[in-house]
Write a protein that holds these residues in place. Sequence first.
Motif, short mmCIF file in Angstrom:
data_model
loop_
_atom_site.label_atom_id
_atom_site.label_comp_id
_atom_site.label_asym_id
_atom_site.label_seq_id
_atom_site.Cartn_x
_atom_site.Cartn_y
_atom_site.Cartn_z
N SER A 64 -1.66 -3.88 11.85
CA SER A 64 -2.24 -4.86 12.78
C SER A 64 -1.19 -5.89 13.19
O SER A 64 -1.53 -6.93 13.75
CB SER A 64 -3.43 -5.57 12.12
OG SER A 64 -3.02 -6.24 10.94
N CYS A 66 1.70 -5.11 15.10
CA CYS A 66 2.38 -4.79 16.36
C CYS A 66 1.50 -5.15 17.56
O CYS A 66 0.33 -4.74 17.63
CB CYS A 66 2.72 -3.30 16.43
SG CYS A 66 3.96 -2.77 15.22
N CYS A 67 2.06 -5.92 18.48
CA CYS A 67 1.35 -6.18 19.73
C CYS A 67 1.65 -5.05 20.72
O CYS A 67 2.55 -4.24 20.50
CB CYS A 67 1.75 -7.53 20.31
SG CYS A 67 3.48 -7.66 20.79
N THR A 68 0.91 -5.01 21.80
CA THR A 68 1.08 -3.94 22.78
C THR A 68 2.50 -3.90 23.33
O THR A 68 3.08 -2.82 23.52
CB THR A 68 0.08 -4.12 23.94
OG1 THR A 68 -1.23 -4.27 23.42
CG2 THR A 68 0.12 -2.92 24.88
N GLU A 69 3.09 -5.07 23.58
CA GLU A 69 4.44 -5.13 24.12
C GLU A 69 5.46 -4.47 23.20
O GLU A 69 6.46 -3.92 23.65
CB GLU A 69 4.84 -6.59 24.38
CG GLU A 69 4.03 -7.28 25.47
CD GLU A 69 2.73 -7.90 24.96
OE1 GLU A 69 2.13 -8.70 25.69
OE2 GLU A 69 2.32 -7.57 23.82
N ASN A 70 5.21 -4.54 21.88
CA ASN A 70 6.15 -3.97 20.92
C ASN A 70 6.26 -2.45 21.02
O ASN A 70 7.28 -1.87 20.60
CB ASN A 70 5.75 -4.33 19.48
CG ASN A 70 5.85 -5.82 19.18
OD1 ASN A 70 5.13 -6.34 18.33
ND2 ASN A 70 6.72 -6.53 19.88
N THR A 95 7.49 -10.58 21.71
CA THR A 95 6.83 -9.54 22.51
C THR A 95 7.85 -8.56 23.10
O THR A 95 7.61 -8.01 24.17
CB THR A 95 6.00 -10.17 23.63
OG1 THR A 95 6.86 -10.98 24.45
CG2 THR A 95 4.89 -11.04 23.08
N CYS A 107 1.83 2.39 14.95
CA CYS A 107 1.51 2.01 16.33
C CYS A 107 2.25 2.82 17.40
O CYS A 107 1.66 3.20 18.41
CB CYS A 107 1.77 0.52 16.52
SG CYS A 107 0.80 -0.51 15.38
N ASP A 129 -5.15 -4.26 23.31
CA ASP A 129 -4.41 -5.00 22.28
C ASP A 129 -4.09 -4.02 21.15
O ASP A 129 -4.97 -3.64 20.38
CB ASP A 129 -5.28 -6.16 21.77
CG ASP A 129 -4.56 -6.97 20.70
OD1 ASP A 129 -3.42 -6.64 20.34
OD2 ASP A 129 -5.17 -7.94 20.20
N SER A 131 -2.64 -4.34 18.44
CA SER A 131 -2.84 -4.82 17.07
C SER A 131 -4.25 -4.51 16.56
O SER A 131 -4.51 -4.59 15.35
CB SER A 131 -2.59 -6.33 16.99
OG SER A 131 -3.58 -7.05 17.70
#
Length: 465
Positions: A64, A66-70, A95, A107, A129, A131
């Motif tokens: 949880s 990692c953000c989407t940008e990662n 990001t 992810c 999202d 995450s």
Amino acid sequence: MATPLYSSKLSGSKFKNWIKAGLGVLYTKQGIEPFVYDEIEQFQQKCLSDICNNNGLVAGTTCSSCCTENVIVCPTNRICNVGRGKCKFHRNSATQYLPAGCPNKICHNFKNDIQNAHRYYGPSYKNTDASQWCGNAWQIAKCFMPPDGYKDVTCALETDFNGIISVIINYKAFQSKIKDDLSKKSSIFEKAREVGRAVRHSPKLEMEDTDLQQYFSDLQNLLSDPANLSADKAAQNAKTKLLQLQNDTLIIGKDDIRNVLDDVAKAVQDKIRTEIDEHRKEAEKKKLELINTTNESVKTIANQGDVSIAQLDNALKSAIDKIEKQTKESLTKVQSEADVAKKQIHECADKEVNKLEVKAEVGVKQIEESTDKGVSNLKVEAETGVKQIEESTDKGVSKLKVEAETGVKQIEESTDKGANKLEVKAEAELKKLSAKADEKIKQIEESTTGNKEDEYNKLKEADSR
């Protein structure tokens, strides 16, 4: 301005048809929500299981952090573009894309599975999202929805009909659950999506009887797909509601009407915010006014939680009557304001005409005076000019006469001087020529004498031999 858009004569039954079509879309959405959620949740669990098995992870491992940008490479088409400066998607150090991948090995692999599962390999990553992929299956479902308008949606209940239908069409695995060909534009799900659009974007919140019956048929066909939905409990409950609604025997939940109106009101508000044309914006405001008034009428009539078709008719009639009354009052007010404005314009016009007449008379008088003065000035200036010309002419003639006499005298003097010079030069030249002639004669005589002596000597020598 007045508009017949919401008059009871034109809109009574058609507005009711529009409400019924909106309810039909709502019930169909409710009928397929569990079916869609179950399928997406199974996809989520299968992805997690496969990722753990393929990467030697302990079963149940999640991430949880990692953000989407990662997990999205920069640049990625339709998401981010750094060609003209700093990327707005990968906006700061937290990001940025992680080339090494998710530290938990979850992810990035999840992202690849989602992309491969999309019919057109173009998930809407802006909606989701990452995450929450391991904990909320609906964040995965949003990857299969249109790219705009679903970022803040957290569950199926908050998602509109178009979003739900898009998940079915774009998630390839649904094809194994549906008999109709989901890749075709003529599929029952594409037709159902058009029904939703017709309701949300109706220019007058009206619907013809024939269109309503066709829409009911399209929605019922969707709920009757033989592969799974024909046996699905929620889908069949929705189909029953559609039939009752079509036959005017359904007891409608007050909240259902509110949901239909609120959903369309949101779309109308978005249109008002973005519409540039003032006439179209005004029409959208009228639509919103009718929606809000209908909502109030339903609340007033329906003290209980349910509304019969007869009560719905009364609520709609009350809303339309109220709008019509407001329109008449607005017309009266506008007409009254127009009359006052018209009177003021006439009064102002009369005053201005009088002012113009006075100014015109003053102007004519000033012009006449200026003309008389101008003529007098011109006459004086003309006489003065003639006198000056005559004086200048006399002076010019006298001057020319003097200059002519002087010129003749100068010419005569120059002629005499020239003649004297020529005479002197001629005499000098004659003297030079005479001297040269005498010299030549002397040379000839000397030459002749010498030649004679030579000839005599030659003859003398010849005789002596």
